[in-house]
Design an enzyme around this catalytic site. Structure first.
Site, short mmCIF file in Angstrom:
data_model
loop_
_atom_site.label_atom_id
_atom_site.label_comp_id
_atom_site.label_asym_id
_atom_site.label_seq_id
_atom_site.Cartn_x
_atom_site.Cartn_y
_atom_site.Cartn_z
CB SER D 45 -0.88 -0.01 1.24
OG SER D 45 -1.80 1.06 1.18
CD GLU D 46 -0.85 3.67 -3.44
OE1 GLU D 46 -0.85 2.45 -3.22
OE2 GLU D 46 -1.64 4.21 -4.24
CG ASN D 47 -1.00 4.01 3.17
OD1 ASN D 47 -1.04 3.11 2.36
ND2 ASN D 47 -1.58 3.92 4.36
CB SER D 87 5.86 3.72 0.26
OG SER D 87 4.82 3.03 -0.37
#
Lengths: 235, 211, 235, 211
Positions: D45-47, D87
């Site tokens: 998840s890019e967060n 990330s």
């Protein structure tokens, strides 16, 4: 997703002559000592090595030097190594000196898909020669390139089978950056722990940056400069 | 006092409570030992540590805990470890208040040469080039003259530079100089040395800022 | 080295009209909610905000928007906020959309003394318009600038009095990067612990990046999208 | 099966053991739920998370544990959390094996438009522009035609691009296409649709790669 293998001898077989390898460690601290020994034993030649230092005459990357396996060395400090000096003066080894912070950032950049960045480091010095120098907001900066290596050798403290890594103290140093910069990253660690034993908030190098994990036995972990104080006294 | 003592004792006065400080290898490392007890600073090591403590008690040395000089050290309460890129984010990004480095030559323009002597074996610059451009305040400490009695404080450096116009203050065994828009300024005489003495031993042109 | 202060009201007094602030958080997770509330109460105007999102209409940065305190917003996604939409359509707010990874890297770069870097992100899209595009090894990249903000507001889980910070889970997000990018970084946390209680290997944001630390009380920590599965069942 | 089911079921087949995968917001998120039990992948998840688990059991939602869609999630054993720059180092640096994203328009050149409709409110691109240039393999899943029956698979995108020439494979409710040096290639018909049907509903020019 199980990336654990057993044999250092086997794992380095994928490394051909002429490969480039980003190698973690600072001085002799946090170096992937077993992987280096395996590569010495394999006799792989014409290597390009990205590493802050080049070991000492009889340990670490110095062993690869001694066997003349390194063609090119990209480092910030190679002053502890007489073999290096000799080969350099004889023109047997190519050396690219890179300021330590620039080397760290180049490895991180390469591993992050950043092909180049500007840094104030080295402006007006021999390091900037032949490189683009450009002004931003009235200050001068040098353009430096990201590094992507064919392989990375890193040394962690603990890993799980997915390849999540934690480092111990200052043995962290360049290891997380080399892990990022390697197309294939091989991690040796002192202990492989159960999945879930490493808290997600404490992982230093997430599994995605690691392709192979091996546990080494009986780490030598040499100390270069043993400085102590007497009990209860000053340094 | 030896020349080294004069320099180190003077350098210690540059340290203020609350500072994050990077001390170079060699003579600058001695500044740490000379700090008065209770001074509230954090010492940074560019391999990846903030909060260096004293050398370890014999028998407790740890190969995984070294400073940038590769010496075994300890950590103070409130220390942190991090990777070398983050370490240089601190340095290059201006988060280190003070860097004290050794020098081979200093020019009147605030240039520093301290990493390479042509014709001799190249050892490398390590983190010095990053430190001189990044730290908020850069202080060089060195002997005023070399072993042949020649001034190391020059009109221009003859050795390859570590950084151009990067020094804020120079502390030698003879005097203290600041580097300003107006030029290099003598701000303090040390250890009983006179203006005449300092002038005779300094190749660089400087402004007398003594009051 | 004790950076702990008590009053949110006092600490924001140093922030003048027209200041730029890097604000941590992703969506409403890990946002410095108390610092934002204090700035709303103070009424500081003409702010430039660097933050991935802009809160919702009645929480987070949305509160600053509502009071028309934001002049310019640099973000990657502002789609959850009707106030934003209104002000944008009325031309009351300036917006610079930046891809999320580029925003993260710009904050880290600015805090690391890197004035600019090249990224493949956005090549051939409206994001590259007006920016330098350059080839490296046959591929095109866009030049993006580092961000240095006058202040940073970050939200941690625990801190010690030196300003070492640990974050909890994905509430980490942009907080460490904002901490780096701020000339003056103010950290609010849920708990201030004794020096030494945070293990040096676990610190996420080292003390050097933080100038002030405050403990907030009764964190609201709103959830934007509450997704659950029934006990024992599937999502 | 609904069009959505057809697409999601087909997209699931793209997932292989050992992959690190980023699933976009919306329909791509449904791929996670449709994965066969025991498939050995890590969802990013890019967060700032690798190893997303299922949604939390009611009452255990944690505001500090969300995905890029801002939904509450859980973590699998072996997960890790990290900052958003790290990330995107994963994403931009080519360490993510597969990204599955939704689309508004796809061109025959592999261009993707999925973030902006001029004249409508700008919401922002989030991490989509980074994902399409960085992931090793980019798959777009979307309805073949819009609600007016117009082809979303175009000769050229009319909407502002998310990325240029970035798509490896397109999965719609009608068919699967690959983007190659030779052009856009039809590789599979889905849900009983015929070549004629697909051709009629596709503005883009494509090569018939059916065997």
């Amino acid at each position: 997703m199980d990336k654990v293998t057993q044999s250092f001898e086997e794992i380095v077989k994928q490394i051909p002559d002429g490969a480039s390898i980003a190698v973690g460690g600072f001085g002799l601290s946090g170096i992937p000592e077993k992987l280096i020994l395996a590569l010495v034993a394999q006799g792989t030649k014409d290597l390009t090595i990205y590493s802050n230092n080049c070991g000492v005459d009889d340990w670490g990357l110095g062993l690869l030097l001694k066997e003349r396996q390194i063609k090119k060395m990209v480092a910030s400090y190679v002053g502890e190594n007489k073999t290096f000096e000799q080969q350099f003066l004889n023109g047997e080894i190519d050396v690219e000196l890179t300021p330590q912070g620039t080397l760290a950032e180049r490895l991180r950049a390469g591993g992050s898909g950043i092909p180049a960045f500007y840094t104030p480091t080295g402006v007006g010095t021999p390091i900037a020669e032949g490189k683009e120098v450009r002004q931003f907001d009235g200050e001068e900066y040098v353009l430096e390139r990201g590094i992507v290596a064919d392989f990375a050798f890193i040394k962690g403290w603990k890993a799980d089978r997915y390849g999540n890594i934690v480092y111990r103290h200052t043995a962290q140093n360049f290891n997380p950056l080399c892990a990022m910069a390697g197309k294939v990253t091989i991690a040796e660690v002192e202990e492989i722990v159960e999945l879930g034993a490493l808290l997600p908030d404490e992982v230093h190098t997430p599994a995605v940056f690691v392709q192979h994990v091996l546990a080494g036995q009986q780490y030598e972990k040499r100390i270069e400069k043993r400085t102590v104080r007497s009990k209860g006294g000053e340094a | 006092m030896t020349a080294r003592d004069v320099i180190v004792q003077r350098a210690v006065k540059e340290v203020q409570d609350g500072m994050n400080i990077n001390l170079g290898i060699g003579m600058p490392t001695l500044v740490a030992d000379a700090l008065p007890a209770g001074v509230d600073v954090l010492l940074q090591s560019e391999n990846g540590m903030l909060g260096i403590g004293p050398y370890p008690v014999e028998g407790t040395e740890d190969a995984d805990l070294i400073n940038a000089g590769k010496e075994t050290v300890t950590a103070v309460n409130g220390a942190s470890y991090f990777d070398s890129a983050t370490s240089f984010s601190m340095i290059r990004g201006g988060h280190i208040d003070l860097a004290i480095l050794g020098g081979m030559e200093v020019s009147q323009h605030g240039d520093l040469a301290n990493w390479m002597i042509p014709g001799k074996m190249v050892k490398g610059m390590g983190g010095a080039m990053d430190l001189v451009v990044g730290a908020k305040r850069v202080i060089v400490i060195m002997d005023h003259v070399n072993k042949h009695g020649e001034s190391k404080v020059k009109k221009a450096c003859t050795l390859p530079l570590t950084g151009r116009g990067v020094i804020n203050r120079l502390i030698t065994d003879l005097a203290v100089f600041d580097f300003t828009e107006q030029g290099m300024v003598l701000v303090e005489l040390l250890d009983g040395h006179t203006l005449e003495d300092v002038t005779a031993k300094t190749e660089a042109e400087f402004i007398n800022g003594l009051t």
